[in-house]
Every structure is written in C-alpha cells, then in structure tokens.
Design a protein around this motif. Structure first.
Motif, PDB file in Angstrom:
ATOM      1  N   ILE A   1       0.848  -1.183   0.000  1.00  0.00           N
ATOM      2  CA  ILE A   1       0.000   0.000   0.000  1.00  0.00           C
ATOM      3  C   ILE A   1       0.888   1.239   0.000  1.00  0.00           C
ATOM      4  N   HIS A   2       0.715   2.084  -1.013  1.00  0.00           N
ATOM      5  CA  HIS A   2       1.540   3.283  -1.145  1.00  0.00           C
ATOM      6  C   HIS A   2       0.762   4.501  -0.662  1.00  0.00           C
ATOM      7  N   THR A   3       1.370   5.247   0.236  1.00  0.00           N
ATOM      8  CA  THR A   3       0.783   6.491   0.708  1.00  0.00           C
ATOM      9  C   THR A   3       1.904   7.502   0.916  1.00  0.00           C
ATOM     10  N   ARG A   4       1.547   8.708   1.275  1.00  0.00           N
ATOM     11  CA  ARG A   4       2.543   9.747   1.521  1.00  0.00           C
ATOM     12  C   ARG A   4       2.318  10.354   2.899  1.00  0.00           C
ATOM     13  N   VAL A   5       3.399  10.734   3.545  1.00  0.00           N
ATOM     14  CA  VAL A   5       3.339  11.273   4.899  1.00  0.00           C
ATOM     15  C   VAL A   5       2.390  12.466   4.956  1.00  0.00           C
ATOM     16  N   GLY A   6       1.446  12.405   5.900  1.00  0.00           N
ATOM     17  CA  GLY A   6       0.515  13.512   6.096  1.00  0.00           C
ATOM     18  C   GLY A   6      -0.601  13.606   5.088  1.00  0.00           C
TER      19      GLY A   6
END
Length: 260
Positions: free
Chosen positions: A224-229
C-alpha cells in the motif's frame, strides 16, 4: 468539470470555444476559396495569426484538463484515506531509487527480507550512508510473540526464520560497531518484541506498507503506497511506527541482554 473553480471553468469554456471558432473560420475560408475557385479571403498573416490562436487555446485547454485531472486524483486519494495506490504482490517497488534520493529512511519489518531487501549489499550501503538518517526496527527472535508468529502464523515457505533473523541482527550489530561514532548517531537500529502486524518502508515522504496476512509471507501481500501527512492511513502508519519504536530497544542493549 465540477472539481474546477468557476473562474477555471469559464477560462476552459473560452479556450475551447476560441479553438473551435478559429478552426471553423479556417475551414470556412478554405471552403469558400475552393467553391469560388479563388484565393483565400484571409491573408497569409491572418491565417498565421488564426493558427497561433488555435495552438494557444489548445495549450491552455490541455493545461486546465491536466490541472483538473490532478485535482480529481487528489480528491480520490483523500476519499481513500490518503492511499495513493495498491501495488500487487508480484510487482516490485524501486527501493534503491527511493533510498538513493532520500535523506530520511524509516523501516519497520519482521526480518527485512522482502520489502526492505536487507539481504542486498547495495541496500545496506544506502542505509549506512553518512548523509542519511535511518531508523531500522526488526523483530526479536528470542521474543515469545515473534516466535509465535513463526511457529503458528508464518507459512512453511518463510525465507528467514528465527535463526536467520538472529544472524541478520548479529550482522547488523557488527556493522554498527564498525562505524565511526559520528556515523552511528545517524543509524538507529532497534529490536522489538511485540507481535508483528505489518512492514513499513518510508523514504522521505513516500511510504509503502504491507499488512501481514495469516499464513502469508509479506511478499504474498499487496503493498500500500501512501505519503506522509496525506490522510488517516498515513497518520495511522506513522503512529504505529512510533509506538513500535518506543517499545523497542537499541540493538546494543539487545546484544547485552543475550550476551552477544
């Protein structure tokens, strides 16, 4: 088009209409010239001006469409709690590329074999690079909860195992002891004893997580790819990492406890 503001929608309409009208003007002029068997009503300079107007209108329209697509993508990510995309288990991520560009790396993994690729010498070189701040959390093979994972919930096809995990920790311990003191401060390796539930690799703002399935290796599960904040999911991952970090002990202290 609803995601664009009123001003942007108006500009989009004007650009589209300008391109259509200018194109229609050239087509009409060409049709009249052919029908009457005479030269174009428009001078060469006028035709060039109309063509430039068409190109400019199309450029503006394409830019607005691109902006609209970006906003729609962002809105979709927000609706998914900040999840950027889902990477199939069969598809690798460019970990070397991510780490080579990153100044801050955080890794949480049971053994670090698949998602973090800690068995790769090139990855280890990137991790110990003196220009990076690295936090690495790995499971304690002597912990009852880690042993429980391997004995009950890990498939028979696991790559590392308890003995392999202990060898990896000893190898990392020797690596840390071989570094100058100033470089050790940038490399924070800790050992956790809580039950493992996920792996996480963070390179600056990019985060890739794997949730462990029962009787499944981490490499069998989607990433699962996400970005900080970016949303609730990234906040959950960051919070989870911090809790495991505070529960873990430095690798030097782990070594003292077991006489390494």
């Amino acid at each position: 088009m609803k995601s664009l503001g009123l001003g942007a929608r108006l500009l989009q309409s004007i650009s589209d209409a300008t391109a259509y009208l200018a194109t229609a003007l050239l087509a009409f002029d060409q049709a009249i010239a052919s029908l009457l068997d005479r030269q174009s009503l428009l001078s060469d300079q006028a035709r060039i001006t109309v063509l430039a107007l068409i190109v400019a209108s199309l450029v503006v329209s394409l830019k607005l469409h691109e902006r609209n697509l970006e906003r729609m993508t962002s809105m979709t990510a927000d609706k998914l709690g900040g999840v950027e995309d889902l990477v199939p288990s069969s598809q690798a991520i460019d970990l070397r590329g991510l780490m080579s560009r990153a100044e801050k790396i955080r890794i949480l993994s049971l053994a670090g074999t698949k998602l973090a690729l800690l068995g790769d010498d090139e990855i280890l070189k990137l991790i110990i690079h003196r220009e990076r701040n690295v936090v690495l959390l790995l499971g304690n093979p002597r912990s009852d909860l880690i042993r429980l994972r391997y004995e009950r919930d890990e498939p028979d096809t696991y790559e590392t195992g308890l003995e392999g995990l202990e060898r990896r920790l000893r190898s990392l311990l020797q690596l840390v002891r071989g570094l100058p003191l100033r470089d050790r401060r940038r490399l924070d390796i800790r050992v956790f004893s809580c039950y493992p539930t996920c792996s996480l690799v963070q390179a600056d703002n990019d985060m890739y997580a794997v949730i462990y399935g029962c009787k499944l290796r981490g490499s069998d599960c989607p990433k699962i790819h996400t970005r900080v904040g970016s949303g609730p999911f990234s906040h959950f991952l960051s919070s989870h990492f911090d809790r495991v970090y505070h529960d873990a002990i430095p690798i030097e202290k782990w070594a003292e406890e077991y006489g390494f």
